[in-house]
Design a protein around this motif. Structure first.
Motif, short mmCIF file in Angstrom:
data_model
loop_
_atom_site.label_atom_id
_atom_site.label_comp_id
_atom_site.label_asym_id
_atom_site.label_seq_id
_atom_site.Cartn_x
_atom_site.Cartn_y
_atom_site.Cartn_z
N ASN A 193 -14.65 -1.53 -1.73
CA ASN A 193 -15.64 -0.53 -2.15
C ASN A 193 -15.71 -0.52 -3.67
O ASN A 193 -14.68 -0.55 -4.33
CB ASN A 193 -15.27 0.88 -1.67
CG ASN A 193 -16.25 1.91 -2.20
OD1 ASN A 193 -16.16 2.36 -3.34
ND2 ASN A 193 -17.22 2.27 -1.39
N GLY A 218 0.81 -1.22 0.00
CA GLY A 218 0.00 0.00 0.00
C GLY A 218 0.84 1.26 0.00
O GLY A 218 0.36 2.33 0.30
N GLY A 263 -9.00 2.26 -9.79
CA GLY A 263 -9.04 1.61 -8.49
C GLY A 263 -8.08 2.22 -7.50
O GLY A 263 -7.41 3.22 -7.79
N ASP A 264 -8.04 1.62 -6.32
CA ASP A 264 -7.17 2.10 -5.25
C ASP A 264 -6.89 0.93 -4.32
O ASP A 264 -7.71 0.04 -4.14
CB ASP A 264 -7.88 3.22 -4.47
CG ASP A 264 -7.03 3.75 -3.32
OD1 ASP A 264 -5.87 4.15 -3.58
OD2 ASP A 264 -7.51 3.76 -2.17
N THR A 265 -5.70 0.94 -3.72
CA THR A 265 -5.31 -0.13 -2.80
C THR A 265 -4.73 0.46 -1.54
O THR A 265 -3.76 1.22 -1.60
CB THR A 265 -4.22 -1.02 -3.45
OG1 THR A 265 -4.62 -1.36 -4.77
CG2 THR A 265 -4.01 -2.29 -2.64
N LYS A 266 -5.33 0.12 -0.41
CA LYS A 266 -4.75 0.52 0.88
C LYS A 266 -4.49 -0.75 1.68
O LYS A 266 -5.23 -1.73 1.56
CB LYS A 266 -5.71 1.41 1.67
CG LYS A 266 -5.96 2.77 1.06
CD LYS A 266 -4.73 3.65 1.07
CE LYS A 266 -5.02 5.08 0.69
NZ LYS A 266 -5.63 5.28 -0.64
N VAL A 267 -3.43 -0.70 2.50
CA VAL A 267 -3.13 -1.83 3.39
C VAL A 267 -3.09 -1.31 4.82
O VAL A 267 -2.42 -0.30 5.09
CB VAL A 267 -1.78 -2.48 3.02
CG1 VAL A 267 -1.51 -3.67 3.94
CG2 VAL A 267 -1.79 -2.96 1.56
N SER A 287 -19.78 -0.24 0.01
CA SER A 287 -18.63 -0.97 0.53
C SER A 287 -19.11 -2.35 0.96
O SER A 287 -20.25 -2.52 1.36
CB SER A 287 -18.02 -0.25 1.73
OG SER A 287 -17.49 0.98 1.33
N PHE A 288 -18.20 -3.31 0.88
CA PHE A 288 -18.54 -4.70 1.20
C PHE A 288 -17.60 -5.23 2.26
O PHE A 288 -16.38 -5.14 2.13
CB PHE A 288 -18.52 -5.54 -0.08
CG PHE A 288 -19.59 -5.07 -1.03
CD1 PHE A 288 -20.84 -5.65 -0.98
CD2 PHE A 288 -19.37 -4.00 -1.88
CE1 PHE A 288 -21.86 -5.17 -1.80
CE2 PHE A 288 -20.39 -3.51 -2.69
CZ PHE A 288 -21.63 -4.10 -2.65
N THR A 330 -15.58 1.61 -10.30
CA THR A 330 -14.29 1.75 -9.63
C THR A 330 -14.21 0.65 -8.59
O THR A 330 -15.23 0.15 -8.13
CB THR A 330 -14.15 3.10 -8.90
OG1 THR A 330 -15.13 3.15 -7.85
CG2 THR A 330 -14.37 4.26 -9.85
N CYS A 331 -12.99 0.31 -8.20
CA CYS A 331 -12.81 -0.75 -7.22
C CYS A 331 -11.67 -0.38 -6.27
O CYS A 331 -10.53 -0.20 -6.71
CB CYS A 331 -12.49 -2.04 -7.95
SG CYS A 331 -12.06 -3.31 -6.80
N ALA A 332 -11.99 -0.26 -4.98
CA ALA A 332 -10.99 0.14 -4.00
C ALA A 332 -10.91 -0.91 -2.89
O ALA A 332 -11.93 -1.28 -2.31
CB ALA A 332 -11.34 1.50 -3.42
N PHE A 333 -9.70 -1.39 -2.64
CA PHE A 333 -9.49 -2.42 -1.62
C PHE A 333 -8.88 -1.83 -0.36
O PHE A 333 -7.96 -1.02 -0.44
CB PHE A 333 -8.49 -3.48 -2.14
CG PHE A 333 -9.00 -4.27 -3.30
CD1 PHE A 333 -9.87 -5.33 -3.10
CD2 PHE A 333 -8.60 -3.97 -4.60
CE1 PHE A 333 -10.34 -6.07 -4.17
CE2 PHE A 333 -9.07 -4.70 -5.67
CZ PHE A 333 -9.94 -5.75 -5.46
N ILE A 334 -9.38 -2.28 0.79
CA ILE A 334 -8.67 -2.07 2.05
C ILE A 334 -8.26 -3.45 2.54
O ILE A 334 -9.11 -4.26 2.96
CB ILE A 334 -9.53 -1.33 3.09
CG1 ILE A 334 -9.93 0.06 2.56
CG2 ILE A 334 -8.77 -1.20 4.42
CD1 ILE A 334 -10.88 0.83 3.47
N PHE A 380 -11.74 -5.54 2.72
CA PHE A 380 -12.96 -4.77 2.50
C PHE A 380 -12.88 -4.26 1.07
O PHE A 380 -11.80 -3.88 0.60
CB PHE A 380 -13.06 -3.56 3.45
CG PHE A 380 -13.09 -3.90 4.93
CD1 PHE A 380 -13.82 -4.99 5.40
CD2 PHE A 380 -12.42 -3.11 5.85
CE1 PHE A 380 -13.86 -5.28 6.76
CE2 PHE A 380 -12.45 -3.39 7.20
CZ PHE A 380 -13.18 -4.48 7.68
#
Lengths: 341, 341
Positions: free
Chosen positions: B145, B11, B129-133, B58-59, B94-98, B143
């Motif tokens: 979004n 991330g 998209g976006d990726t956070k850790v 968000s899921f 869009t797809c963003a991961f936490i 998670f």
């Protein structure tokens, strides 16, 4: 009286969720589109020929509140800036919360008020949202995702791949303020009582630069990974070299001091209210002046230029130091400071 | 060999993040827009007069994999369905991961493959998209979004507020499959080996219904809070009563059995692949037939009707039972089953 906190029922889809939506989210940033309460916001038609710019970002920064901003201000500014880098006018945001059971409602209200204020400053509207609640111990208070759409005039075609030899590289202000502020907060260090995050919406600055200097090649905001990662991305997209003059790069003395003490490379420290701009050389001065007229661009500077990549090796970014020596400015490899945004 | 897992450096904004993007996300659902690598995707201009429909979700579901789907399929279908409820054609996501440090990369690859497959089925593209850790212990594996935009023809104007007395209420299939599947997985219960989540993209079903029955008032997907919450929202938006015939509502016997055993009200259990539709009475049969022609609408039924609200009290939803008695069908108040989606 017990502190009001987020409960699992606030994510249920039932009456408790309706209440938090009405009393917290609508109260902070309600507007006609949001208040309709359908599952999707329906937005006006675009003008003929305009394209959409579309971006998303999640925000997981800790602490949630810090000098110069909070997670809510970051969440609005970050996505506004990403949309604006394309040259588009950001118009609409979505906002989705992942809340941890037990998070204080008072903090949530403060964060939402900050989002409303940043959205107003940027001139965008939050038109639809979502709320999820996870059990205590399975989240970290609050995570926010925003996505944003903007409209892009047919004449604008920016992107990292447009950079070409001879272009100048500008940055809109001092580097590293956000990263060092967060680190200082987190570690209880006191480099300075004046240092603040630079989190800011830069869409108006970008629009002003584009008007003054139509030969802009691209904008990019140097967030995670800092200036070094941003310039390496651009060099790679356009297959060019970029050389930065160290002395030309604006950095606050507190930030430089902190970086020296901690062994950080200020070029790899995150920013949240700065913009890198690559522009044809003959319009670099006009772009610089437009930046400096913006409240967020007072310290803007021309910091380097694009040159041809040497065919025997891949595109590289170089830093020419104050002593005249040159070193390679690498992309951040691992992690400098997790959860910076 | 050690299992590959997500690390904080994924991330960072640096080279490790670039690698996970290339090797996991682009490998699963890369396309021209996503691969450009700019901060915002720039999308084609709309046709004249078309409006945008825009939604986000968000899921946070646990477990991440379950019979009939996984968190990735949910994340695509959920947002596709929310956009489609407006009558729009969903186009871009869009797809963003936490991600939590330590999450197995193999699971992430499986989830991304599932997202790619659901996106293909729905006919939408993931464009940015976006990726956070986050550190171990501060998240819950993954998670997701998603946000989505679609285009809406000028002639379409759906919404909960359009419902009026005399309209019929349809549901596209059996209720409660998703909620009971998740609950069974989580609690290790075995109501049935055949029960599966209904997670599905319903945009094609919605388009077919709209074509067959242009007098549709609104679509709404009864997710968290179930049919009861959805109908209460519609009643409230349009200031009408709604009466549902219990015997007409399709429910699988395994689901009914589970609800009876656990004391759940099946009308409050979450669905992820069902659509509620309110339509003018004279087109209800046409809408029903269109639903039944869809692979996801085989069990569709007309389940009730809209009536005038009585002025002495607010809008209400009623359930007429098999025995001829009538009870109020309330919105879910607290939380039935957290993290159902």
């Amino acid at each position: 009286m017990a502190t009001e906190t987020v409960m699992l029922g606030h994510g249920s889809g039932g009456t408790m969720m309706k209440r938090i939506i009405d009393e917290v989210f609508f109260a902070a940033y309600g507007n006609d589109d949001l208040l309709k309460g359908d599952d999707a916001a329906v937005l006006p038609a675009l003008e003929a020929g305009q394209r959409l710019a579309y971006s998303t970002d999640s925000f997981v920064v800790t602490p949630h509140f810090f000098p110069g901003g909070d997670i809510g201000r970051l969440a609005v500014c970050g996505t506004v800036n990403d949309v604006a880098t394309s040259g588009a006018t950001p118009l609409y945001l979505t906002c989705a919360f992942i809340l941890e059971e037990g998070f204080p409602l008072e903090d949530l209200r403060r964060i939402c008020a900050s989002m409303a204020s940043a959205a107003k400053e940027a001139g965008v509207r939050i038109v639809t949202g979502d709320t999820k609640v996870v059990n205590r111990g399975h989240g970290d208070g609050i995570f926010i995702n925003t996505s944003g759409v903007g409209t892009l005039a047919p004449s604008i075609n920016l992107g990292g791949a447009q950079c070409r030899p001879g272009d100048k590289v500008l940055v809109s202000g001092t580097l590293g303020d956000h990263g060092i502020t967060i680190m200082s907060c987190r570690e209880g260090l006191n480099f300075s009582t004046t240092l603040e995050s630079d989190a800011a919406p830069l869409n108006h600055l970008i629009a002003a630069v584009l008007e003054a200097a139509p030969a802009v090649r691209c904008f990019r905001d140097p967030t995670r990974g800092g200036l070094a990662s941003t310039l390496n991305e651009l060099a790679s997209q356009a297959s060019v070299d970029i050389t930065v003059e160290e002395e030309a790069v604006p950095v606050k003395s507190e930030v430089l001091g902190a970086c020296e003490m901690l062994g950080y490379d200020v070029f790899q420290v995150a920013n949240e209210g700065k913009m890198v701009c690559v522009v044809a050389a003959d319009q670099a001065q006009a772009a610089l002046e437009a930046m400096r007229r913006s409240p967020y661009g007072q310290d803007a500077a021309i910091i380097g230029e694009v040159t041809e990549a040497r065919p025997e090796r891949g595109p590289k970014v170089f830093l020419r130091t104050a002593f005249g020596s040159t070193r390679i400015l690498d992309m951040l490899v691992g992690e400098q400071l997790p959860r910076i945004c």
